[in-house]
Scaffold this active site. Structure first.
Site, mmCIF file in Angstrom:
data_model
loop_
_atom_site.group_PDB
_atom_site.id
_atom_site.type_symbol
_atom_site.label_atom_id
_atom_site.label_comp_id
_atom_site.label_asym_id
_atom_site.label_seq_id
_atom_site.Cartn_x
_atom_site.Cartn_y
_atom_site.Cartn_z
ATOM 1 N N HIS A 16 0.825 -1.200 0.000
ATOM 2 C CA HIS A 16 0.000 0.000 0.000
ATOM 3 C C HIS A 16 0.872 1.268 0.000
ATOM 4 O O HIS A 16 0.660 2.179 -0.812
ATOM 5 C CB HIS A 16 -0.913 -0.013 1.235
ATOM 6 C CG HIS A 16 -1.681 1.247 1.443
ATOM 7 N ND1 HIS A 16 -2.982 1.404 1.048
ATOM 8 C CD2 HIS A 16 -1.314 2.436 2.001
ATOM 9 C CE1 HIS A 16 -3.389 2.628 1.354
ATOM 10 N NE2 HIS A 16 -2.391 3.281 1.937
ATOM 11 N N GLU A 17 1.852 1.322 0.896
ATOM 12 C CA GLU A 17 2.698 2.524 1.003
ATOM 13 C C GLU A 17 3.474 2.761 -0.284
ATOM 14 O O GLU A 17 3.643 3.901 -0.729
ATOM 15 C CB GLU A 17 3.650 2.425 2.199
ATOM 16 C CG GLU A 17 2.955 2.393 3.557
ATOM 17 C CD GLU A 17 1.991 3.555 3.780
ATOM 18 O OE1 GLU A 17 2.306 4.695 3.371
ATOM 19 O OE2 GLU A 17 0.911 3.313 4.356
ATOM 20 N N HIS A 38 1.699 4.809 -2.815
ATOM 21 C CA HIS A 38 1.846 6.269 -2.674
ATOM 22 C C HIS A 38 3.173 6.711 -3.290
ATOM 23 O O HIS A 38 3.251 7.748 -3.937
ATOM 24 C CB HIS A 38 1.830 6.685 -1.204
ATOM 25 C CG HIS A 38 0.504 6.530 -0.535
ATOM 26 N ND1 HIS A 38 -0.652 7.061 -1.046
ATOM 27 C CD2 HIS A 38 0.151 5.905 0.621
ATOM 28 C CE1 HIS A 38 -1.666 6.765 -0.236
ATOM 29 N NE2 HIS A 38 -1.208 6.059 0.775
ATOM 30 N N HIS A 51 -5.313 7.575 -2.155
ATOM 31 C CA HIS A 51 -6.212 6.577 -1.570
ATOM 32 C C HIS A 51 -7.436 6.317 -2.430
ATOM 33 O O HIS A 51 -7.921 7.192 -3.134
ATOM 34 C CB HIS A 51 -6.671 7.022 -0.177
ATOM 35 C CG HIS A 51 -5.647 6.742 0.872
ATOM 36 N ND1 HIS A 51 -5.555 7.458 2.023
ATOM 37 C CD2 HIS A 51 -4.661 5.814 0.918
ATOM 38 C CE1 HIS A 51 -4.560 6.975 2.739
ATOM 39 N NE2 HIS A 51 -3.987 5.987 2.087
HETATM 40 ZN ZN LIG Z 1 -2.184 5.228 2.303
#
Ligand SMILES: [Zn+2]
Ligand SMILES: [Zn+2]
Length: 231
Positions: A211-212, A215, A221
């Protein structure tokens, strides 16, 4: 003389009522709504209700504008520290949270694990991040290589206040920076990181790393349930 006294008394009462309004806003929830972009600066009850409504609508909850059970339980669910919504207020534009995803200007990127976790072995940390980088590599043109010198993407396990104005609290698992802000990844080392199946308060490192890194690729998101980029 009496009139002056009366005016003073009225002013004092108005001031007290005003202070009471400010103080009666639940501080933790107010901070959450501001940090994650559901309002830019909440100063009264009306703005607070609007922000709660925004939050509820974003997470597909029943929109009541009130701190009901489903809403408060979501407030305390562990999550990524990056914002969900871009703040409408341009005054806050400088914060990493309010900006769009941006792109790397090159295809070959390096990463370094600058500080390891106190909960896992170095090997486990390296393996989880390698898996996460491989996953993004398989769906993009970007190529990643781990190095031990200064890198494009610097990964660190930290706790509490760690010098970037975004201290970790109990709720935040990790946060990371979009490409134009350097692409750093900060993992909350107070969390109970594991590499396999999770139980209780354990958190799977690979899942959060994946997930990170999204970014770091410039993604924001998503409010789609079960999406990698859901906070
Ligand atoms: Zn996030
Ligand atoms: Zn940080």
């Amino acid at each position: 003389m009496h009139q002056v006294y009366f005016v003073k008394l009225i002013s004092l009462v108005v001031l007290l009522i005003y202070l009471e309004t400010i103080q009666s806003l639940p501080l933790q929830e107010k901070r959450y709504l501001e940090v994650y972009g559901f309002a830019s600066d909440i100063s009264d009850e009306k703005q607070f209700r609007e922000a709660v409504s925004n939050f509820q609508s974003h997470y597909h909850l029943k929109v009541t504008g009130k701190l009901d059970d489903p809403t408060t339980s979501l407030f305390s669910t562990p999550r990524c520290g990056n914002a969900d919504k871009r703040k409408p207020n341009s005054r806050q534009r400088k914060k990493k949270y309010s900006l769009d995803g941006s792109k790397w200007q090159k295809v070959h990127l390096t990463y370094r694990i600058l500080r390891y976790s106190s909960k896992l072995s170095r090997h486990q940390v390296e393996r989880s991040f390698k898996m996460a980088f491989n996953q993004w590599q398989s769906t993009s043109i970007l190529r990643f290589k781990r190095v031990t010198t200064k890198a494009d993407i610097e990964i660190q396990f930290r706790t509490g206040d760690h010098g970037d104005n975004h201290p970790f609290d109990d709720v935040v698992l990790a946060h990371s920076y979009f490409p134009r802000f350097g692409g750093a990844v900060h993992m909350n080392d107070a969390k109970n990181w594991v590499t396999g199946r999770t139980k209780g308060d354990q958190v799977n490192l690979y899942q959060v790393a994946l997930h990170e890194l999204g970014h770091v690729m410039g993604l924001e998101h998503s409010d789609v349930a079960d999406a990698i980029m859901q906070p």
